[in-house]
Design an enzyme around this catalytic site. Structure first.
Site, PDB file in Angstrom:
ATOM      1  N   ASN A  13       0.883  -1.167   0.000  1.00  0.00           N
ATOM      2  CA  ASN A  13       0.000   0.000   0.000  1.00  0.00           C
ATOM      3  C   ASN A  13       0.918   1.213   0.000  1.00  0.00           C
ATOM      4  O   ASN A  13       1.482   1.572   1.026  1.00  0.00           O
ATOM      5  CB  ASN A  13      -0.890  -0.016   1.253  1.00  0.00           C
ATOM      6  CG  ASN A  13      -1.681   1.277   1.413  1.00  0.00           C
ATOM      7  OD1 ASN A  13      -1.787   2.070   0.468  1.00  0.00           O
ATOM      8  ND2 ASN A  13      -2.240   1.491   2.589  1.00  0.00           N
ATOM      9  N   LYS A  15       0.235   4.284  -0.422  1.00  0.00           N
ATOM     10  CA  LYS A  15      -0.347   5.516   0.141  1.00  0.00           C
ATOM     11  C   LYS A  15      -0.055   6.710  -0.794  1.00  0.00           C
ATOM     12  O   LYS A  15      -0.040   6.534  -1.995  1.00  0.00           O
ATOM     13  CB  LYS A  15       0.168   5.735   1.567  1.00  0.00           C
ATOM     14  CG  LYS A  15       0.020   4.465   2.418  1.00  0.00           C
ATOM     15  CD  LYS A  15       0.192   4.677   3.879  1.00  0.00           C
ATOM     16  CE  LYS A  15       0.003   3.345   4.604  1.00  0.00           C
ATOM     17  NZ  LYS A  15      -0.027   3.463   6.037  1.00  0.00           N
ATOM     18  N   HIS A  98      -9.533   1.665   4.231  1.00  0.00           N
ATOM     19  CA  HIS A  98      -8.299   1.829   5.002  1.00  0.00           C
ATOM     20  C   HIS A  98      -8.545   2.801   6.157  1.00  0.00           C
ATOM     21  O   HIS A  98      -9.299   3.755   6.023  1.00  0.00           O
ATOM     22  CB  HIS A  98      -7.174   2.349   4.096  1.00  0.00           C
ATOM     23  CG  HIS A  98      -5.847   2.272   4.766  1.00  0.00           C
ATOM     24  ND1 HIS A  98      -5.403   3.241   5.634  1.00  0.00           N
ATOM     25  CD2 HIS A  98      -4.885   1.315   4.735  1.00  0.00           C
ATOM     26  CE1 HIS A  98      -4.215   2.886   6.100  1.00  0.00           C
ATOM     27  NE2 HIS A  98      -3.878   1.721   5.564  1.00  0.00           N
ATOM     28  N   GLU A 100      -6.866   5.124   7.280  1.00  0.00           N
ATOM     29  CA  GLU A 100      -6.575   6.540   6.968  1.00  0.00           C
ATOM     30  C   GLU A 100      -7.753   7.175   6.242  1.00  0.00           C
ATOM     31  O   GLU A 100      -8.033   8.359   6.419  1.00  0.00           O
ATOM     32  CB  GLU A 100      -5.271   6.641   6.153  1.00  0.00           C
ATOM     33  CG  GLU A 100      -4.059   6.388   7.051  1.00  0.00           C
ATOM     34  CD  GLU A 100      -2.878   5.749   6.361  1.00  0.00           C
ATOM     35  OE1 GLU A 100      -2.789   5.785   5.123  1.00  0.00           O
ATOM     36  OE2 GLU A 100      -2.024   5.186   7.089  1.00  0.00           O
ATOM     37  N   GLU A 170      -5.950  -4.541  10.277  1.00  0.00           N
ATOM     38  CA  GLU A 170      -4.917  -3.549  10.563  1.00  0.00           C
ATOM     39  C   GLU A 170      -5.258  -2.781  11.846  1.00  0.00           C
ATOM     40  O   GLU A 170      -6.052  -1.833  11.796  1.00  0.00           O
ATOM     41  CB  GLU A 170      -4.796  -2.559   9.404  1.00  0.00           C
ATOM     42  CG  GLU A 170      -4.404  -3.206   8.099  1.00  0.00           C
ATOM     43  CD  GLU A 170      -3.726  -2.218   7.155  1.00  0.00           C
ATOM     44  OE1 GLU A 170      -2.620  -2.537   6.696  1.00  0.00           O
ATOM     45  OE2 GLU A 170      -4.284  -1.136   6.886  1.00  0.00           O
ATOM     46  N   GLY A 176       2.148   2.394  10.637  1.00  0.00           N
ATOM     47  CA  GLY A 176       3.150   3.447  10.471  1.00  0.00           C
ATOM     48  C   GLY A 176       3.808   3.880  11.773  1.00  0.00           C
ATOM     49  O   GLY A 176       4.495   4.895  11.822  1.00  0.00           O
ATOM     50  N   SER A 216       2.931  -2.042  10.348  1.00  0.00           N
ATOM     51  CA  SER A 216       4.370  -2.154  10.625  1.00  0.00           C
ATOM     52  C   SER A 216       4.910  -3.557  10.378  1.00  0.00           C
ATOM     53  O   SER A 216       5.842  -3.997  11.053  1.00  0.00           O
ATOM     54  CB  SER A 216       4.689  -1.701  12.054  1.00  0.00           C
ATOM     55  OG  SER A 216       4.320  -0.333  12.229  1.00  0.00           O
TER      56      SER A 216
HETATM   57  P1  PGA Z   1       2.579   0.306   7.593  1.00  0.00           P
HETATM   58  O1  PGA Z   1       1.161   0.545   6.877  1.00  0.00           O
HETATM   59  O2  PGA Z   1       3.090  -1.010   7.079  1.00  0.00           O
HETATM   60  O3  PGA Z   1       3.437   1.474   7.168  1.00  0.00           O
HETATM   61  O4  PGA Z   1       2.342   0.282   9.056  1.00  0.00           O
HETATM   62  C1  PGA Z   1       0.265  -0.489   6.677  1.00  0.00           C
HETATM   63  C2  PGA Z   1      -0.993   0.036   6.036  1.00  0.00           C
HETATM   64  O5  PGA Z   1      -1.427   1.143   6.382  1.00  0.00           O
HETATM   65  O6  PGA Z   1      -1.602  -0.633   5.184  1.00  0.00           O
END
Ligand code: PGA
Length: 255
Positions: A13, A15, A98, A100, A170, A176, A216
């Site tokens: 992903n 982003k 997601h 976000e 998630e 992140g 992460s």
């Molecule tokens: P990350 O993001 O691996 O940077 O924690 C995962 C995601 O948001 O899909």
């Protein structure tokens, strides 16, 4: 429960990262490193990178996805992109819901469901994201929250259509932040999602559902997470922008 019934899927992903030129460069670096993968490999990229990503990965084992889609096919929705538009450029996958999107753009369980429906109606495979906030985990309501997100998102989805759904668990506090859920925590919730899906459909449908962990996941912790009986893959943010790290996760999923 039999893990071998399910497809392991590692999806990046990206982003809001990478221009088209940078996307081409990154995919050219990733492609040779993952070409022998014994799992499905997906890169979900910003809309403006889709065309170049599809061109760059043509003939490879990397599939391309978008990071969202609107529920209407067309109309007065400034700034949005529809599922038929994604299908028309040749995209196979789309991330929906997601955290976000939920946190910063007012996405709700109901709009997630509408977007899931639109994606399925247009032949896309959905990576459906669910997960709890830290306060919800601390309150002990992780299972209720994630089960509800899963149930609402899958409303009106048939058992046949479920084959084009991947659920990504998630935990928001792990995204992140460098703070990964322990392998046991990840597996517990993934197993709970599977039980929820078994309740909605049946045990066979749930056994066939690919459930990813995301938050992460990296080259170091991937193996332990992916070894869990109910963790079938990963949705990878930060590490998907680093070819060697992404390839190491793909390798861990290929064992
Ligand atoms: P990350 O993001 O691996 O940077 O924690 C995962 C995601 O948001 O899909």
């Amino acid at each position: 429960m039999n893990k071998t019934l399910r497809k392991a899927v590692i999806a990046g992903n990206w982003k809001m990262n990478k221009t088209p030129a940078e996307a081409k460069e990154l995919l050219e670096a990733i492609a040779p490193l993952v070409k022998d993968a014994d799992c499905d490999v997906v890169a979900c990229v910003p809309y403006v990178d889709l065309s170049v990503a599809l061109e760059t990965t043509a003939g490879s084992n990397i599939r391309i996805g978008a990071e969202n889609c609107h529920w209407e096919a067309s109309g007065a929705y400034t700034g949005e992109i529809s599922a038929p538009m994604l299908k028309a450029v040749g995209v196979d996958y789309v991330i929906i819901g997601h955290s976000e999107r939920r946190t910063y753009f007012g996405e709700t369980d109901v709009t997630v469901n509408k977007r899931v429906r639109a994606a399925l109606d247009n032949g896309l495979t959905v990576i459906l994201c669910v997960g709890e906030y830290l306060e919800q985990r601390e309150q002990g309501i992780t299972d209720e929250i994630v089960a509800m997100q899963t149930k609402v998102a899958l409303q009106g989805v048939s058992e046949a259509e479920l084959k084009r759904i991947i659920v990504a668990y998630e935990p928001v506090w792990a995204i992140g932040t460098g703070k990964t859920a322990t392998a046991e925590q990840a597996n517990e919730v993934c197993a709970m999602i599977r039980r929820t899906v078994a309740g909605l459909y049946n045990a066979q449908a749930a056994d066939g559902l690919t459930i990813q962990y995301g938050g992460s996941m990296n080259a170091k912790n991937a193996e332990e997470l992916l070894d869990q009986p109910d963790v079938d893959g990963g949705l990878i943010g930060g590490a998907s922008l680093k070819p060697e790290d992404f390839a190491a996760i793909v390798k861990a999923a290929s064992r």
